[in-house]
Design a protein around this motif. Structure first.
Motif, PDB file in Angstrom:
ATOM      1  N   GLU A 185       0.834  -1.202   0.000  1.00 34.58           N
ATOM      2  CA  GLU A 185       0.000   0.000   0.000  1.00 34.58           C
ATOM      3  C   GLU A 185       0.868   1.249   0.000  1.00 34.58           C
ATOM      4  O   GLU A 185       0.584   2.229  -0.684  1.00 34.58           O
ATOM      5  CB  GLU A 185      -0.951  -0.014   1.203  1.00 34.58           C
ATOM      6  N   GLU A 186       1.939   1.187   0.784  1.00 29.57           N
ATOM      7  CA  GLU A 186       2.831   2.346   0.854  1.00 29.57           C
ATOM      8  C   GLU A 186       3.518   2.585  -0.496  1.00 29.57           C
ATOM      9  O   GLU A 186       3.620   3.712  -0.975  1.00 29.57           O
ATOM     10  CB  GLU A 186       3.874   2.114   1.957  1.00 29.57           C
ATOM     11  N   ARG A 233       1.136   4.124  -3.037  1.00 29.32           N
ATOM     12  CA  ARG A 233       0.969   5.578  -2.829  1.00 29.32           C
ATOM     13  C   ARG A 233       2.135   6.353  -3.441  1.00 29.32           C
ATOM     14  O   ARG A 233       1.945   7.406  -4.050  1.00 29.32           O
ATOM     15  CB  ARG A 233       0.870   5.903  -1.333  1.00 29.32           C
ATOM     16  N   LYS A 257       1.922   6.594  -7.168  1.00 27.74           N
ATOM     17  CA  LYS A 257       0.926   7.597  -7.587  1.00 27.74           C
ATOM     18  C   LYS A 257       1.435   9.022  -7.395  1.00 27.74           C
ATOM     19  O   LYS A 257       0.890   9.955  -7.981  1.00 27.74           O
ATOM     20  CB  LYS A 257      -0.371   7.406  -6.797  1.00 27.74           C
ATOM     21  N   ASP A 283      -1.739   8.946   3.697  1.00 27.33           N
ATOM     22  CA  ASP A 283      -3.109   9.454   3.625  1.00 27.33           C
ATOM     23  C   ASP A 283      -3.682   9.556   5.028  1.00 27.33           C
ATOM     24  O   ASP A 283      -3.428   8.692   5.850  1.00 27.33           O
ATOM     25  CB  ASP A 283      -4.005   8.444   2.878  1.00 27.33           C
ATOM     26  N   GLY A 298      -8.238   9.652   2.916  1.00 27.25           N
ATOM     27  CA  GLY A 298      -7.709  10.184   1.656  1.00 27.25           C
ATOM     28  C   GLY A 298      -8.013  11.650   1.394  1.00 27.25           C
ATOM     29  O   GLY A 298      -7.596  12.204   0.387  1.00 27.25           O
ATOM     30  N   THR A 348      -3.475  14.600   2.565  1.00 26.56           N
ATOM     31  CA  THR A 348      -2.270  13.874   2.173  1.00 26.56           C
ATOM     32  C   THR A 348      -1.065  14.508   2.840  1.00 26.56           C
ATOM     33  O   THR A 348      -0.993  15.729   2.953  1.00 26.56           O
ATOM     34  CB  THR A 348      -2.082  13.926   0.633  1.00 26.56           C
TER      35      THR A 348
END
Length: 338
Positions: free
Chosen positions: A17-18, A21, A24, A33, A37, A40
């Motif tokens: 997940e990290e 992020r 992105k 987040d 979300g 940020t």
């Protein structure tokens, strides 16, 4: 059998997940987040010759850019963490940790003379658990993804079980191989082999050969300062991602359990709920005797989020997210107690 455990955190899941992020937000060295979300936190390297911030105190920068609000919760200068106040000025090369409404990221990037770049091409080195998960998930986010493993039978096995990404047999630390894969066109280069030295070398090489972003996975945290010193890219540690995932689940009222700990910066994030008639409910933040090493990042008032400023006044219905060096926490706590 009941163990009384109500959260199950998979270290690999948390690290994935990290990493996602970071893919992105390829312009950042750290991304987090908050509030589902809506907010940020971005760790961004400050570039040279950016006129809108060069030599201007932080308080003045905020005044000059009143069309959006941001908070700076920490600044990393070499190995030193600074919690900046209004008179602080940025120097090139430091990393600023900004908290911002997600919709205002473009405004912040413009202010810092950076462009918002978008990741299209991703290369993953290492068919580890994390590598395989990313190879399955990143294509769903419409990233063109290739996974590389230097063990031929393993690469073959992976290619049978994963259709979403292209699986390649090769060595991520081999310059000729990287050049043949057009490394200079890769937006995000993710090193997740089981060997952290391999990850370090591959990440350094890729960055040197023109990859726009290197994400390096380490299992121990001893390499993190080195990677930061060289400024090669973002570091992810699955052990740390796990700690953060667990802490995030532990909602805290007035306890001293941090919600998130950062390994790069010596700052904890703590949630506080003011008690009725506590000092923070009596006067605006700037008139309180706050410890030097802490800063209120944001305030949640019945689900409405705002970035905290000197003039903000808290009520007992609010939750404040405070960023503080560990040594400032006990003094800080007194301001929230009646």
């Amino acid at each position: 059998v009941k163990f009384g455990v109500d959260i199950v955190i998979h270290p690999e899941r948390a690290a994935c997940e990290e990493i996602t992020r970071l893919v992105k937000h390829p312009y950042a060295v750290q991304v987090m987040d908050f509030e589902a979300g809506r907010l940020t936190m971005l760790g961004l390297t400050i570039d040279q010759d950016c006129e809108s911030i060069d030599g201007i105190p932080l308080g003045q920068i905020a005044k000059n850019n009143s069309h959006f609000r941001f908070g700076v919760i920490a600044v990393l200068r070499g190995q030193e963490t600074i919690v900046p106040w209004a008179e602080f000025t940025f120097k090139a090369g430091v990393i600023g940790y900004f908290i911002i409404k997600t919709e205002d990221i473009q405004n912040l990037m413009t202010l810092l003379c950076k462009e918002v770049t978008i990741t299209k091409r991703v290369m993953i080195i290492g068919g580890s658990k994390i590598g395989r998960s990313l190879a399955q998930e990143l294509p769903n986010e419409s990233f063109n993804t290739r996974l590389v493993d230097y063990d031929r039978p393993k690469a073959g096995l992976i290619s049978h079980s994963i259709d979403e990404s292209m699986i390649i047999y090769g060595d991520g630390t081999d310059i000729e191989f990287l050049k043949s894969e057009n490394i200079q066109n890769v937006d995000s280069f993710i090193c997740v082999t089981e060997n952290e030295k391999t990850n370090l070398i591959a990440g350094l090489l890729a960055k040197h050969l023109g990859a726009k972003q290197s994400i390096i996975h380490v299992s121990t945290t001893e390499y993190i300062p080195t990677i930061q010193e060289i400024g090669v890219g973002a570091v992810v540690s699955k052990n740390l991602s796990t700690v953060n995932a667990i802490l995030r689940e532990l909602h805290t009222d007035i306890t001293e359990i941090p919600v998130v700990t950062f390994d790069e910066i010596e700052v904890d994030v703590i949630e506080f709920q003011p008690e009725p008639n506590s000092p923070v409910t009596q006067r605006p933040l700037k008139e309180l005797n706050f410890p030097k090493d802490c800063i209120v990042g944001m305030i949640n008032h019945h689900g409405k989020i705002r970035i905290a400023h000197g003039t903000s006044l808290l009520t007992e219905d609010d939750t404040a997210l405070v960023f503080a060096k560990p040594k400032a926490i006990s003094k800080l706590k007194k301001l929230f107690l009646s």
